[in-house]
Design a protein around this motif. Sequence first.
Motif, short mmCIF file in Angstrom:
data_model
loop_
_atom_site.label_atom_id
_atom_site.label_comp_id
_atom_site.label_asym_id
_atom_site.label_seq_id
_atom_site.Cartn_x
_atom_site.Cartn_y
_atom_site.Cartn_z
N ASN A 1 -57.83 25.35 -40.52
CA ASN A 1 -58.84 26.41 -40.59
C ASN A 1 -59.71 26.32 -41.84
N GLU A 2 -59.66 25.19 -42.55
CA GLU A 2 -60.52 24.99 -43.72
C GLU A 2 -61.18 23.61 -43.62
N ASP A 3 -60.70 22.63 -44.40
CA ASP A 3 -61.33 21.32 -44.46
C ASP A 3 -60.41 20.24 -43.91
N THR A 4 -61.02 19.23 -43.29
CA THR A 4 -60.24 18.07 -42.88
C THR A 4 -60.00 17.18 -44.09
N SER A 5 -58.99 16.37 -44.02
CA SER A 5 -58.72 15.43 -45.09
C SER A 5 -59.85 14.42 -45.22
N VAL A 6 -60.37 13.98 -44.08
CA VAL A 6 -61.49 13.03 -44.11
C VAL A 6 -62.68 13.64 -44.84
N ALA A 7 -62.98 14.89 -44.56
CA ALA A 7 -64.10 15.55 -45.24
C ALA A 7 -63.84 15.65 -46.74
N ARG A 8 -62.60 15.99 -47.11
CA ARG A 8 -62.28 16.14 -48.54
C ARG A 8 -62.34 14.80 -49.27
N THR A 9 -61.78 13.75 -48.67
CA THR A 9 -61.70 12.47 -49.38
C THR A 9 -63.00 11.69 -49.37
N VAL A 10 -63.93 12.07 -48.51
CA VAL A 10 -65.25 11.42 -48.49
C VAL A 10 -66.27 12.24 -49.27
N SER A 11 -66.34 13.54 -48.98
CA SER A 11 -67.41 14.35 -49.57
C SER A 11 -67.13 14.78 -51.01
N LEU A 12 -65.87 15.07 -51.33
CA LEU A 12 -65.58 15.52 -52.70
C LEU A 12 -65.95 14.48 -53.75
N PRO A 13 -65.55 13.20 -53.61
CA PRO A 13 -65.95 12.23 -54.64
C PRO A 13 -67.47 12.09 -54.77
N ALA A 14 -68.17 12.13 -53.65
CA ALA A 14 -69.63 12.02 -53.71
C ALA A 14 -70.24 13.23 -54.42
N ALA A 15 -69.78 14.42 -54.07
CA ALA A 15 -70.29 15.63 -54.72
C ALA A 15 -69.95 15.66 -56.20
N MET A 16 -68.74 15.23 -56.54
CA MET A 16 -68.32 15.19 -57.95
C MET A 16 -69.15 14.19 -58.74
N ALA A 17 -69.47 13.07 -58.14
CA ALA A 17 -70.29 12.06 -58.82
C ALA A 17 -71.67 12.63 -59.11
N VAL A 18 -72.24 13.34 -58.15
CA VAL A 18 -73.56 13.96 -58.37
C VAL A 18 -73.47 14.95 -59.53
N LYS A 19 -72.43 15.78 -59.53
CA LYS A 19 -72.25 16.75 -60.61
C LYS A 19 -72.14 16.05 -61.97
N LEU A 20 -71.37 14.96 -62.03
CA LEU A 20 -71.18 14.24 -63.30
C LEU A 20 -72.46 13.54 -63.75
N ILE A 21 -73.30 13.16 -62.82
CA ILE A 21 -74.61 12.60 -63.18
C ILE A 21 -75.49 13.71 -63.75
N LEU A 22 -75.51 14.84 -63.05
CA LEU A 22 -76.38 15.95 -63.48
C LEU A 22 -75.95 16.56 -64.80
N ASP A 23 -74.64 16.60 -65.07
CA ASP A 23 -74.22 17.21 -66.34
C ASP A 23 -74.20 16.20 -67.50
N GLY A 24 -74.60 14.94 -67.21
CA GLY A 24 -74.73 13.95 -68.27
C GLY A 24 -73.47 13.16 -68.59
N THR A 25 -72.38 13.38 -67.84
CA THR A 25 -71.15 12.62 -68.08
C THR A 25 -71.37 11.14 -67.79
N PHE A 26 -72.05 10.85 -66.68
CA PHE A 26 -72.42 9.47 -66.35
C PHE A 26 -73.79 9.21 -66.94
N LYS A 27 -73.86 8.31 -67.89
CA LYS A 27 -75.13 8.05 -68.56
C LYS A 27 -75.84 6.78 -68.05
N ASP A 28 -75.11 5.90 -67.38
CA ASP A 28 -75.73 4.67 -66.88
C ASP A 28 -76.73 5.01 -65.78
N THR A 29 -77.76 4.19 -65.68
CA THR A 29 -78.74 4.37 -64.62
C THR A 29 -78.58 3.25 -63.60
#
Length: 121
Positions: free
Chosen positions: A61-89
Motif C-alpha cells: 500500500n506504499e512503494d514497490t521495491s523496484v520504484a524505491r531502488t530505481v527512483s530514490l538514487p536518481a532523486a538523491m543524486a539530483v538533490k546532491l547536485i542541487l545542494d552542491g555536494t556533487f561539484k563535478d560537471t
Amino acid sequence: KKLPADKNTPLDYLNVLTLEKMLIRPEEKDMTVMHHEFVAEFPGGKKEYLTSTLVDYGIPNEDTSVARTVSLPAAMAVKLILDGTFKDTGCHIPVAPSIYNPLLDELESYNVVFKERKHEL
C-alpha cells in the motif's frame, strides 16, 4: 487475444502485455535482489573475494521495491547536485567514492542497504 487498436508497434504490444501480466496490487509487495561478486588484487599479491548483496522488499500500500531502488538514487543524486555536494560537471558513472558513498549513506536511511563481505584468498 486482441490488443487495443491504437497500439501499433511491437513495443506498444509488449508494454500492454507486460502491464497486464506484471501488475502488482496495492496490498502486494515485490522484492529486488542485487548481488555482486569481485576478486580484488592488491600490490604484494594479496587477493580478496568480495560480495555485495542487496535484498529489498516493497512496502504494501506504499512503494514497490523496484520504484524505491530505481527512483530514490536518481532523486538523491539530483538533490546532491542541487545542494552542491556533487561539484563535478558533465556525465559520470557512479564508480567514484565521492559519488556513490553519499548515495549509499542516504539510501541507508530508507533501509535500502547493501551487505558487504570479504574473504582473503
